[in-house]
Every structure is written in structure tokens, then in C-alpha cells.
Scaffold this active site. Structure first.
Site, PDB file in Angstrom:
ATOM      1  N   SER A  26       0.576  -1.156  -0.281  1.00  0.00           N
ATOM      2  CA  SER A  26       0.027  -0.353   0.445  1.00  0.00           C
ATOM      3  C   SER A  26       0.980   1.249   0.665  1.00  0.00           C
ATOM      4  CB  SER A  26      -1.325   0.083   0.573  1.00  0.00           C
ATOM      5  OG  SER A  26      -2.205   0.697   0.904  1.00  0.00           O
ATOM      6  N   ASP A  38     -10.515  -5.001  -3.985  1.00  0.00           N
ATOM      7  CA  ASP A  38      -9.792  -4.419  -3.334  1.00  0.00           C
ATOM      8  C   ASP A  38     -10.589  -3.601  -2.901  1.00  0.00           C
ATOM      9  OD1 ASP A  38      -7.689  -2.734  -1.951  1.00  0.00           O
ATOM     10  OD2 ASP A  38      -5.756  -3.179  -3.069  1.00  0.00           O
ATOM     11  N   HIS A  64      -7.163  -6.363   0.093  1.00  0.00           N
ATOM     12  CA  HIS A  64      -5.725  -5.014   0.181  1.00  0.00           C
ATOM     13  C   HIS A  64      -4.715  -6.100   0.939  1.00  0.00           C
ATOM     14  CE1 HIS A  64      -3.836  -1.691  -0.048  1.00  0.00           C
ATOM     15  NE2 HIS A  64      -4.001  -1.352   1.429  1.00  0.00           N
TER      16      HIS A  64
END
Length: 265
Positions: free
Chosen positions: A93, A194, A224
């Protein structure tokens, strides 16, 4: 403030090949700990720092910004470089954006990149409201634990501090602007579903970097936080294979002791 149990940084001194792991915004090293231990067990030197403002309470993150988060991974990268022949950088991320920034700034010193659901933009109408909203509201609902696997939770904040989110938005713009400077070998793994970072972010990374050596892997069974999800084992194995291809001195000869160090701060 004491560090939340499980959110401690992790470090393992292994062989001449090193991997720096960068966790995400409002998350903690817990989301990458199993990955770090997997790599350590295979003889790699591993560093998984706790980013400033993370791992305690969301109010601590409110008074930090992207410069603080980047400075911490830059410091950890320099430490690995001092004792390793080859260093690769990986991130989840926002950690993916931090990894990209290291590649943009350090060039060939970063031997390769492994990105999992990399974030490159704050999406939605809320992003445009951040410059004003951050002065009116301290926080909004959290983004942690987007995981398909039942019974698994991410250790992170249930609130997103808006001052920090505004800084994150500025950081993404900087990283995005310099993506053509990234020429290192790149392994990018992203989830088919996601709820935090859309596939468009991964597509933009692949479209804008200058890397001639890129590999894209779609994770069909995870959300995610894929490093804690159904595809975690695949991420770990793919990343080790990538390291073995990039680092000539790395030779996996079986599992070794992976006792690392962790501190509660």
C-alpha cells in the site's frame, strides 16, 4: 506511548542480500511480519521498521507527515546497505509508494522492487476536501483489515487522522511525478478485489516506470492486505524467487534460524 502488541519493528541479520519491508498508512509491521520471517528463514537480512506515528494511537500519526515516514525507511535502507551486497525494497500500500520513492532517489542502490497493492493516489471526492476538512475534523473512519480470510485482522488504527492523510496525498503526487526515474526490476502483485486501493494505481505504476524488467501477478483470492490473506504464501514465494533472480550472491540452501529482534518502543 507504548507500541501496540504485535506492531513492533522487526530486524534479522542474515546473509549478504537484504530486503527492506515498508508497511502501509495507519497499519504496522504486523501486516508484513510473516513475510519478514519467511525471508529471514531463508537466509536473507531483513529490516521491517515501524513508521513514525504508527503502532501506538492515531493521534500520534496526526502530528507526523510523509517526510517523517520516508526518513525512517531511508534510514533503514542505509543500515542494510552498510552490511549487504544487494538490497531490495518491498512495500504494501503506502509502503509501496515509500519503496518507489527510495528507488527514485537512490537509483541502482535499490536492486529491485516488490510492490503489493501499491497506493499512488487518495481517491474519491473526499481527497479534494482534505485541505479544508483537516482543519474541521480530526479524523475519519479507518481503512485497516480489508482481508478476505476469515478470522484474520490487521493491527492498525480504526481512525484516519486527516492532517496525516493530507500529507499522504502530497507525497503520492511527488512519487507519481518521478515514476519515470524508476528503472529497477519490478515485481508487482495486486489483488483482483481491493476495497482500499483500486487496480488503477497498480496499472499506473506499471505504465509510468521505466523498468524494462517488470512482472505483474494478480492475486485472485485476497483483498487489500494480501500479505495476511489467502495469497500470502504466493506473495512470499514469488518475492523470494524474484530476490534469487536479482541477487547473484543469494543462494537458498534451506531454512535457517530466523530469530529476529523486535522492540516495543
Amino acid at each position: 506511548m507504548p507500541v501496540i502488541a504485535g506492531a513492533e519493528p522487526y530486524r534479522h541479520e542474515g546473509g549478504a542480500t537484504g530486503v527492506l519491508l515498508c508497511h502501509g498508512f495507519t497499519g504496522s509491521p504486523q501486516s508484513l511480519r510473516s513475510w519478514a520471517e519467511y525471508l529471514a528463514a531463508r537466509g536473507l537480512s531483513v529490516s521491517l521498521p515501524l513508521l513514525p506515528g504508527h503502532g501506538t494511537r492515531w493521534q500520534d500519526l496526526q502530528v507526523t507527515g510523509w517526510e517523517d515516514w520516508y526518513a525512517e525507511v531511508d534510514r533503514a535502507f542505509a543500515e542494510l546497505r552498510e552490511r549487504c551486497t544487494t538490497v531490495l525494497v518491498a512495500g504494501l500500500s503506502m509502503g509501496g509508494a515509500l519503496a518507489l520513492r527510495l528507488a527514485e532517489r537512490h537509483g541502482d542502490a535499490v536492486a529491485g522492487l516488490v510492490l503489493v497493492n501499491p497506493a499512488l493516489k487518495v481517491h474519491g471526492l473526499a481527497a479534494h476536501a482534505l485541505p479544508v476538512a483537516r482543519h474541521l475534523l480530526p479524523s475519519t473512519r479507518g481503512i485497516v483489515s480489508d482481508i478476505a480470510k476469515e478470522g484474520v485482522e490487521e493491527t492498525g488504527y480504526t481512525r484516519v487522522p486527516l492532517h496525516a492523510a493530507h500529507s499522504l496525498r502530497r507525497f503520492f503526487r511527488i512519487v507519481d511525478g518521478d515514476l519515470p526515474r524508476v528503472s529497477q526490476p519490478l515485481l508487482l502483485l495486486h489483488s483482483a478485489t481491493d476495497h482500499v486501493v483500486p487496480p488503477a494505481d497498480s496499472a499506473r505504476v506499471l505504465a509510468r516506470v521505466s523498468s524494462a524488467d517488470t512482472t505483474e501477478v494478480v492475486l485472485e483470492h485476497s483483498h487489500h492486505v494480501a500479505t495476511l490473506d489467502h495469497d500470502a504464501d504466493r506473495i512470499f514465494a514469488e518475492s523470494e524467487s524474484f530476490v534469487a533472480r536479482i541477487a547473484p550472491e543469494y543462494s537458498h540452501v534451506g531454512l535457517v534460524g530466523q530469530e529476529g529482534t523486535a522492540s516495543g518502543g
